[in-house]
Enzyme design. Structure first.
Site: not given
Ligand SMILES: [Ca+2]
Length: 419
Positions: A132, A196, A292, A302, A313
């Site tokens: 990524q 990520h 989200e 968070y 997954y």
């Molecule tokens: Ca969260």
């Protein structure tokens, strides 16, 4: 009004199919024929998501997922300006309305609003393009017209591993090169993985930079999203020189990074300020069934990986399999199944009045652009735009002309505008 939403949400799939397309006009609607920007005058449809969720997890509040559908009334269309980009990743408007676009492989280009692409702009440092990684988010200085400074996020290949880094440099007068490119910030620690990276960047009203990171995906690095001595899984707030910005929540605290603005994030690829309220919003990739939308407040946690609406997954629950916990922030909205929210922008234009201050999300696996109507910091309506294009939408931004511009993984540049 809430009863209507609740009724729509509680209806099961076969019933939803029969009511799709039928307009539910809210009781609060005025009889005026004047076009309105208020969502209360939108018609209400069945939720846009009809697929089965991955779990039986329950939302923390009504409307946290699968909100009622809405439909844009103003005629609009998505026009393909170019199909010649190579895996574009980030897009932002220059003051003159042209677009600055990154390509994952490490190339920066300027596109005209007619879709003409420049040659690659030289002078950028090398990027790690595996997985990524690559050349990621892009923004220009709020004072670009006078200083021509450009800021970008990239995956930095270091001997000890890769990390999310922020570079800056000056766009030359002939627009062919970035002069004096320097790396102003590195989100340490480096890690020998290629997933990520987060990678979005925005400026706040004080001229500081918000940049998003990811927790690098592996179980080994995932806990760092909760650790305040690591820059992984965070939203960071730094100066144009890469220093921690003044007023950050953990400044001066031992073993806590002063550049951290918020934490407990998985992989944040959407960052934008709501022009209606001034609040910072983000979207992040969750695990299976856990994407989200969050409203970011400084110093708050968070939740990842302690709480999530998704599962691994590979199938099992994440950690203890809990979705809510005191002291951990709830998402404003979540997606199960996921849509892969890879870029966001709010609409501040006036050519499509009902879009004012709506949040637009470019979705990869969802293959559409999500339009979220927001009122009092809650999502009150959702629409899918350009679904028939069947594109993986990577990033979206607002142009200088009241249109939205979006790029897709297979190289298309779209202008989304009033017909
Ligand atoms: Ca969260």
């Amino acid at each position: 009004m809430n009863q209507i939403y609740a009724k729509l949400i509680s209806m099961r799939k076969p019933i939803l199919a029969t009511i799709t397309g039928i307009t539910f006009v809210l009781a609060s609607c005025s009889s005026s024929s004047t076009p309105s920007t208020e969502h209360e005058q939108d018609s209400v449809y069945a939720p846009v998501e009809t697929k089965k969720p991955n779990s039986d997890y329950k939302p923390a509040f009504t409307g946290q997922t699968r909100i009622a559908g809405v439909k844009t009334k103003t005629p609009y269309e998505g026009t393909v300006l170019s199909g010649a980009l190579d895996a574009p990743w980030g897009i932002t408007a220059l003051p003159d309305g042209r677009l600055l676009i990154t390509e994952k492989k490490g190339v920066l280009r300027i596109a005209t609003v007619a879709g003409q692409l420049s040659e690659p702009i030289t002078g950028l440092p090398a990027v790690n393009t595996a997985g990524q990684g690559g050349l990621l988010g892009i923004r220009v200085d709020p004072d670009f017209s006078s200083n021509r400074m450009v800021y970008w996020v990239f995956s930095d290949p270091l001997p000890e591993g890769n990390l999310t880094a922020v570079g800056k440099g000056k766009l030359s007068a002939d627009e062919k090169t970035i002069e004096g490119a320097t790396v102003i910030y590195r989100a340490t620690p480096a890690y020998k993985g290629t997933l990520h990276y987060g990678g979005r960047i925005v400026f706040d009203k004080d001229g500081n930079i918000l940049v998003s990171t990811g927790e690098r995906s592996d179980l080994e690095t995932r806990p760092q999203a909760q650790q305040l001595n690591s820059a992984l899984g965070k939203v960071l707030r730094i100066t144009k020189d890469g220093q921690p910005a003044a007023g950050n929540p953990f400044a001066g605290q031992a073993d806590k990074r002063p550049e951290i603005y918020s934490y407990g994030h998985r992989n944040v690829q959407g960052l934008a300020f709501n022009p209606g309220t001034g609040d910072l919003w983000e979207t992040e990739f969750g695990p299976r069934g856990g994407d989200e939308v969050n409203r970011i407040e400084p110093g708050k946690n968070y939740g990842w990986p302690t709480i999530t609406y998704g599962i691994e997954y590979s199938g099992p629950k994440v950690g203890e399999g809990i979705q809510q916990k005191a002291g951990l922030e709830q998402p404003v909205y979540y997606y199960d199944p996921v849509v892969s929210p890879s870029g966001i922008t709010f609409y501040s234009g006036s050519s499509i009045p009902e879009w004012k201050n709506n949040l637009f999300i470019s979705c990869l696996s969802g293959m559409h652009i999500a339009r979220l109507v927001i009122k009092d910091n809650k999502v009150v309506g959702e629409e899918r735009l350009l679904e028939s294009e069947e594109q993986r939408f990577r990033d979206i931004t607002e142009g200088k002309d009241g249109a939205l511009y979006a790029v897709t993984d297979n190289g298309k540049l779209y202008r989304i505008h009033k017909k």
